[in-house]
Design a protein around this motif. Sequence first.
Motif, short mmCIF file in Angstrom:
data_model
loop_
_atom_site.label_atom_id
_atom_site.label_comp_id
_atom_site.label_asym_id
_atom_site.label_seq_id
_atom_site.Cartn_x
_atom_site.Cartn_y
_atom_site.Cartn_z
N MET A 1 0.86 -1.19 0.00
CA MET A 1 0.00 0.00 0.00
C MET A 1 0.89 1.23 0.00
N ILE A 2 0.63 2.15 -0.94
CA ILE A 2 1.36 3.41 -1.02
C ILE A 2 0.35 4.52 -0.71
N PHE A 3 0.59 5.26 0.36
CA PHE A 3 -0.36 6.27 0.80
C PHE A 3 -0.08 7.61 0.12
N LEU A 4 -1.15 8.28 -0.26
CA LEU A 4 -1.06 9.57 -0.95
C LEU A 4 -1.08 10.74 0.03
N HIS A 5 -1.82 10.61 1.11
CA HIS A 5 -2.00 11.70 2.06
C HIS A 5 -1.81 11.20 3.49
N PRO A 6 -0.58 10.88 3.88
CA PRO A 6 -0.37 10.38 5.24
C PRO A 6 -0.61 11.47 6.27
N GLU A 7 -0.85 11.05 7.51
CA GLU A 7 -1.03 12.03 8.59
C GLU A 7 0.24 12.85 8.78
N LYS A 8 1.40 12.20 8.73
CA LYS A 8 2.68 12.89 8.84
C LYS A 8 3.50 12.50 7.61
N PRO A 9 3.74 13.44 6.68
CA PRO A 9 4.45 13.11 5.43
C PRO A 9 5.91 12.70 5.67
N ALA A 10 6.45 11.97 4.71
CA ALA A 10 7.87 11.61 4.74
C ALA A 10 8.70 12.89 4.67
N GLN A 11 9.91 12.82 5.22
CA GLN A 11 10.73 14.03 5.29
C GLN A 11 12.20 13.68 5.08
N PRO B 1 15.99 13.82 5.89
CA PRO B 1 16.61 14.00 7.21
C PRO B 1 17.20 15.40 7.36
N GLY B 2 16.80 16.09 8.40
CA GLY B 2 17.26 17.45 8.62
C GLY B 2 16.30 18.50 8.11
N GLY B 3 15.27 18.08 7.37
CA GLY B 3 14.26 19.02 6.90
C GLY B 3 14.55 19.64 5.54
N LYS B 4 13.75 20.64 5.19
CA LYS B 4 13.82 21.25 3.86
C LYS B 4 15.14 21.97 3.59
N LEU B 5 15.68 22.66 4.58
CA LEU B 5 16.95 23.37 4.37
C LEU B 5 18.08 22.40 4.05
N GLU B 6 18.14 21.30 4.78
CA GLU B 6 19.17 20.28 4.51
C GLU B 6 18.96 19.68 3.12
N MET B 7 17.69 19.46 2.75
CA MET B 7 17.41 18.90 1.43
C MET B 7 17.85 19.87 0.33
N ASN B 8 17.56 21.14 0.50
CA ASN B 8 17.97 22.13 -0.49
C ASN B 8 19.49 22.18 -0.63
N ASP B 9 20.21 22.10 0.49
CA ASP B 9 21.67 22.05 0.45
C ASP B 9 22.15 20.81 -0.29
N PHE B 10 21.52 19.67 0.00
CA PHE B 10 21.89 18.43 -0.67
C PHE B 10 21.71 18.54 -2.18
N ILE B 11 20.56 19.08 -2.59
CA ILE B 11 20.28 19.22 -4.03
C ILE B 11 21.30 20.15 -4.69
N LEU B 12 21.59 21.28 -4.06
CA LEU B 12 22.58 22.21 -4.62
C LEU B 12 23.95 21.55 -4.80
N LYS B 13 24.33 20.70 -3.86
CA LYS B 13 25.64 20.05 -3.93
C LYS B 13 25.67 18.89 -4.92
N ASN B 14 24.51 18.31 -5.22
CA ASN B 14 24.48 17.08 -6.01
C ASN B 14 23.93 17.22 -7.42
N LYS B 15 23.26 18.31 -7.74
CA LYS B 15 22.82 18.46 -9.13
C LYS B 15 24.04 18.86 -9.96
#
Length: 142
Positions: A44-54, A56-70
């Motif tokens: 089962m793959i849920f579309l609207h979970p109560e607490k979405p996947a995240q 690690p470290g949140g959006k700022l960490e994700m943005n840093d990761f993307i900037l370093k890896n694209k």
Amino acid sequence: YNLFINRLDTFKIIKIQALNGSTKNLDTANYLKGSDYFVYNDSMIFLHPEKPAQFPGGKLEMNDFILKNKKITYPDVKQVVHVGFIVRSDGIIYCIGILSGGFLSPFAEDGIACVKKMPKWKPAYNGNTPINSLASVYIKYE
């Protein structure tokens, strides 16, 4: 497999494309319109979970990761690629695909490659139970 989702309102049309190019539309046996989940590979793959996947470290960490890896930078070209994927209940990302933004472009390939490098995510939860869920990120090229 790649996952292609046509996001009109919420995820409404789900199509699976195998690496050999054959496609399979998930019909009402696997996905009910207006449902909160669909079934993929017996999970089962849920579309609207109560607490979405995240990430690690949140959006700022994700943005840093993307900037370093694209890898692509074109100073005169602006492109946004929307990459969708499934986050398993153990945080592993799989079934990565392009939701919008240059399906056959080098930007799409780079966006998918960037997501493939991501570490395990914090999984989505319904109550206290970790679940499989859809997630997506926007990757900007400027």
